[in-house]
Design an enzyme around this catalytic site. Structure first.
Site, PDB file in Angstrom:
ATOM      1  N   SER A  94     -11.341 -54.365   0.394  1.00 16.75           N
ATOM      2  CA  SER A  94     -10.391 -53.179   0.396  1.00 16.75           C
ATOM      3  C   SER A  94     -10.647 -51.322   0.370  1.00 16.75           C
ATOM      4  CB  SER A  94      -9.896 -53.283  -1.161  1.00 16.75           C
ATOM      5  OG  SER A  94     -11.476 -52.711  -2.001  1.00 16.75           O
ATOM      6  N   TYR A  95     -12.209 -51.621   0.722  1.00 21.08           N
ATOM      7  CA  TYR A  95     -12.915 -50.502   0.980  1.00 21.08           C
ATOM      8  C   TYR A  95     -12.060 -49.063   2.153  1.00 21.08           C
ATOM      9  CZ  TYR A  95     -16.844 -51.068  -2.397  1.00 21.08           C
ATOM     10  OH  TYR A  95     -17.656 -51.259  -3.013  1.00 21.08           O
ATOM     11  N   MET A  96     -12.045 -47.765   2.173  1.00 18.71           N
ATOM     12  CA  MET A  96     -11.221 -47.686   3.114  1.00 18.71           C
ATOM     13  C   MET A  96      -9.966 -47.708   3.436  1.00 18.71           C
ATOM     14  SD  MET A  96     -14.017 -45.870   5.634  1.00 18.71           S
ATOM     15  CE  MET A  96     -15.067 -44.459   5.028  1.00 18.71           C
TER      16      MET A  96
END
Ligand code: SF4
Ligand code: SF4
Length: 395
Positions: A94-96
């Protein structure tokens, strides 16, 4: 002593330090480099003095300074960290907005076999989680990760049988070597349960100098049970960029409060590694340089001041105020999103997460409240911080 009174005692006493690393059964320190001269800003000659530790029963050997890639957008920082010898890198699907894994995969391409790489899933079912893992492997340009975590679990009930089956299936398929759970809160109940769970190899937990003493106990217990322990949120909210202009924070930043916080965490012998965020070469160099300088009285003094400075607005994510808001707002989550903006300088990430909340929570306003019903035993000014989140993020 009740947990509440024990927490108040902790606050009254100031910092509670973990046991010294000399008690470690799993650490081995490299030869110390010469301490830097006053004012020196580059790493000591001879390279960083890394400490290597074993991640519980996984047997994975990692540098105690790892790399949390969550807010790093410059792949050259990750690449250089690997070239300089850091061996643990953490990211998540889910990051960035899903783009962080691609950057990490490209940055570590040359070093893939030399590093321990972890990612996470927020999938809510076995099927969804495994589909996310396939996407992670594609983005990371690798056939496997070393550790695959269920992301951000704060209760035992959230680690469902279905998700544990996903971890097992991924291991069986060779898509991950080890299975883990990451947690921002609820550790008092969750970590002892994870420690006894034979399906979990590694626990990624928030841990820093602001946290109550029970954290040392649950980490030690999990370590004794053979779990690999990785610490995140080690700098207690960052404050690298946020609240620019705040003289207290600016001063602490100059004096090295963040690296003191990192070194405080590294003293805990039960930890395998840490994943501080690093977004540029200066931050990487600052952390590397500190690896050759032991935690000392000066660090202790800086952290005592730092604790006072951040108390009104730093949420430890202890979960103790859960359910107290009269409008049902998820206080712990919202305050974490404020930390992304104020502490890490990641306004977009904070806003993205905020807007994923239930629409009734996004539209709620503390200014319409007849009085805040949330009691924070740590002194966080909850209503003010929640109002800040609403002013910053709401449409
Ligand atoms: S606001 Fe206070 S009680 Fe609530 S989660 Fe944060 S630190 Fe814990
Ligand atoms: S002031 Fe905000 S956080 Fe406090 S009870 Fe009201 S809505 Fe909830």
């Amino acid at each position: 002593m009740s947990q509440k009174s024990s927490r108040r005692s902790f606050l009254a006493a100031g910092l509670v330090l973990p046991a010294a690393a000399s008690a470690s059964r799993s650490t081995q320190q490299s030869a110390p480099a010469a301490p830097p001269r006053p004012g020196q800003t580059s790493k000591p000659s001879g390279g960083p003095a890394f400490q290597y530790r074993t991640l519980g029963k996984t047997g994975l050997r990692v540098t105690s300074l790892g790399f949390g890639c969550m807010i790093t957008s410059d792949g050259s920082v990750v690449e250089r960290a690997a070239d300089l010898g850091i061996t643990y890198f953490d990211t998540a699907r889910s990051y960035m907005g899903g783009n962080n894994e691609r950057m990490v995969g490209a940055a570590l391409k040359r070093k893939r076999k030399d590093v321990v790489l972890s990612t996470k899933t927020e999938g809510n079912s076995k099927q969804e989680a495994l589909a996310q893992l396939d996407k992670s492997l594609q983005e990371l340009a690798t056939d496997y990760v070393d550790i695959w975590y269920l992301h951000g679990k704060t209760t035992i009930g959230a680690v469902t049988d279905d998700l544990v089956e996903a971890l097992q299936a991924a291991k069986k398929a060779g898509k991950t070597r080890f299975a883990g759970v990451s947690t921002h809160g609820g550790q008092q109940d969750l970590m002892p349960w994870l420690a006894k769970n034979p399906n979990i190899d590694v626990i990624l937990t928030s841990y820093n100098f602001t946290m109550p003493p029970f954290m040392d106990s649950v980490i030690a217990e999990a370590g004794k049970a053979g779990k690999g322990i990785v610490a995140m949120k080690v700098m207690a909210g960052g404050t690298r960029r946020g609240r620019a202009g705040d003289p207290g924070i600016e001063k602490l930043r100059r004096e090295g409060a963040l690296t003191s916080a990192l070194k405080w965490v590294l003293r805990n012998p039960s930890l395998g590694t840490t994943v501080p965020s690093m977004t540029d070469m200066d931050q990487l160099d600052a952390n590397l340089m500190q690896m050759s300088i032991p935690f000392g009285a000066a660090d202790e003094k800086i952290l005592a001041v730092h604790l006072r400075e951040i108390t009104p607005f730093y949420c430890r994510m202890c979960g103790e105020c859960a359910g107290q808001c009269r409008q049902g707002l998820p206080v712990e989550d919202v305050l974490r999103f404020v930390t992304y903006a104020d502490g890490y300088g990641q306004f977009s990430l904070g806003r993205e997460r905020y807007l994923q909340l239930h629409p009734s929570h996004v539209s709620a306003r503390c200014e319409n409240c007849p009085g805040c019903t949330v009691q924070c035993p740590y002194g966080v000014q909850v209503a003010a911080q929640m109002a800040r989140a609403q002013a910053l993020f709401a449409c």
